[in-house]
Design an enzyme around this catalytic site. Sequence first.
Site, short mmCIF file in Angstrom:
data_model
loop_
_atom_site.label_atom_id
_atom_site.label_comp_id
_atom_site.label_asym_id
_atom_site.label_seq_id
_atom_site.Cartn_x
_atom_site.Cartn_y
_atom_site.Cartn_z
N TYR A 154 -3.57 -11.92 9.84
CA TYR A 154 -2.49 -13.02 9.67
C TYR A 154 -1.53 -13.04 10.75
CZ TYR A 154 0.95 -15.49 6.93
OH TYR A 154 1.75 -16.58 6.41
N LYS A 158 -0.33 -15.87 13.29
CA LYS A 158 1.10 -16.52 13.23
C LYS A 158 1.50 -16.22 14.68
CE LYS A 158 0.65 -18.35 9.25
NZ LYS A 158 0.62 -19.89 9.24
P1 NAP Z 1 -0.42 -21.80 -0.31
O1 NAP Z 1 0.39 -22.08 -1.51
O2 NAP Z 1 -1.58 -20.72 -0.54
O3 NAP Z 1 -1.21 -23.18 -0.01
C1 NAP Z 1 -2.21 -23.26 1.02
C2 NAP Z 1 -2.45 -24.52 1.42
O4 NAP Z 1 -3.36 -24.64 2.48
C3 NAP Z 1 -3.11 -25.19 0.25
O5 NAP Z 1 -2.64 -26.78 0.26
C4 NAP Z 1 -4.46 -25.15 0.83
O6 NAP Z 1 -5.40 -26.39 0.21
C5 NAP Z 1 -4.52 -25.31 2.26
N1 NAP Z 1 -5.76 -24.70 3.05
C6 NAP Z 1 -6.31 -23.55 2.78
N2 NAP Z 1 -7.18 -23.48 3.72
C7 NAP Z 1 -7.43 -24.67 4.25
C8 NAP Z 1 -8.41 -24.95 5.01
N3 NAP Z 1 -9.34 -24.36 5.44
N4 NAP Z 1 -8.40 -26.53 5.77
C9 NAP Z 1 -7.44 -27.30 4.98
N5 NAP Z 1 -6.47 -26.79 4.19
C10 NAP Z 1 -6.52 -25.53 3.75
O7 NAP Z 1 0.42 -21.25 1.10
P2 NAP Z 1 1.86 -21.53 1.46
O8 NAP Z 1 2.56 -20.05 0.83
O9 NAP Z 1 2.47 -22.84 0.94
O10 NAP Z 1 1.78 -21.39 2.80
C11 NAP Z 1 2.02 -22.40 3.65
C12 NAP Z 1 1.84 -21.97 5.32
O11 NAP Z 1 3.23 -21.21 5.46
C13 NAP Z 1 0.78 -21.28 5.65
O12 NAP Z 1 0.65 -21.55 6.83
C14 NAP Z 1 1.37 -19.84 5.39
O13 NAP Z 1 0.77 -18.98 6.29
C15 NAP Z 1 2.85 -20.09 6.03
N6 NAP Z 1 3.94 -18.87 5.41
C16 NAP Z 1 4.03 -18.65 4.11
C17 NAP Z 1 4.90 -17.60 3.83
C18 NAP Z 1 5.09 -17.48 2.26
O14 NAP Z 1 5.86 -16.53 1.85
N7 NAP Z 1 4.53 -18.20 1.24
C19 NAP Z 1 5.56 -17.07 4.52
C20 NAP Z 1 5.17 -17.28 6.06
C21 NAP Z 1 4.45 -18.31 6.43
P3 NAP Z 1 -5.95 -26.25 -1.40
O15 NAP Z 1 -4.79 -26.42 -2.32
O16 NAP Z 1 -7.20 -27.40 -1.25
O17 NAP Z 1 -6.53 -25.02 -1.51
#
Ligand code: NAP
Length: 246
Positions: A154, A158
């Site tokens: 990851y 990133k």
């Molecule tokens: P999340 O709640 O797990 O949601 C993930 C989203 O990505 C869902 O809409 C999922 O679709 C979609 N997805 C997963 N695999 C995919 C694929 N192969 N093709 C198309 N869509 C796909 O994630 P989140 O926490 O909101 O994170 C969003 C972004 O922010 C990510 O890039 C993550 O790495 C980054 N981020 C998050 C955090 C954190 O603390 N949460 C911190 C730093 C960075 P489905 O609903 O259909 O499964």
Amino acid sequence: MLKGKIAIVTGGSRGIGRAIALKFAENGADVAVVYAGNSQAAEETCAAAESFGVKCKAYRCDVADFEATKALTAEVLKDFGRIDILVNNAGVTRDGPVAMMKEQDFDTVVGVSLKGAFNMIRHCSRTFMHQKSGRIISLSSVAGLTGNPGQANYSAAKAGIVGLTKSAAKELAGRGVTCNAIAPGFIDTDMTKEMTDKAREAVVGAIPLKRTGSPEDIAALAAFLADDGASYITGEVIRVDGGLCI
Ligand code: NAP
């Protein structure tokens, strides 16, 4: 305001992507929501976005698939007529110690979280260059800036977003396209919910602002970067982490 703008938000069905899609809709943009498999969540996002009086349509597509993202981009163009804003938000985790990490877990995380962003930039940038305008916003992470034990895959993906963002920013600036990244800290979503109370307490203790972030904390910055007021900002990686990485 984003009135009349067309945005693609990958991973817009849940979490941070949903908050970004709704903030854009609130600000007047039409939104194409891309999701992997959770069609119910994607439809919920669309219904909530449409309550702001904009158009919103859900598209099922694996962003790691080059040909599928090419077809997706063409379909969005056909449905909406243009694309002004691309948000590369889709991401997944497959955590584990690097010494034991399965090859597939490395490939999956890099495939979705890094190659997925490349695929979408690759296909949308021709439209942006032709239009002589466009906004690209990609989700990195503090893990990509500092590394994180158990997240070699990851963190690599990133960190890759940072290089991709800066290179694309330099290449596309002459065509009026900006390209920036957001590096969130710990944000409350499905991605971070599997955590013991003790581990969560330790995380909050390390955050100077003494709270975890919300998806809306990220959406506010995405909306700013998409707006006219941010037209002189490109190639930036902006942390939204409550001071975690100060
Ligand atoms: P999340 O709640 O797990 O949601 C993930 C989203 O990505 C869902 O809409 C999922 O679709 C979609 N997805 C997963 N695999 C995919 C694929 N192969 N093709 C198309 N869509 C796909 O994630 P989140 O926490 O909101 O994170 C969003 C972004 O922010 C990510 O890039 C993550 O790495 C980054 N981020 C998050 C955090 C954190 O603390 N949460 C911190 C730093 C960075 P489905 O609903 O259909 O499964």
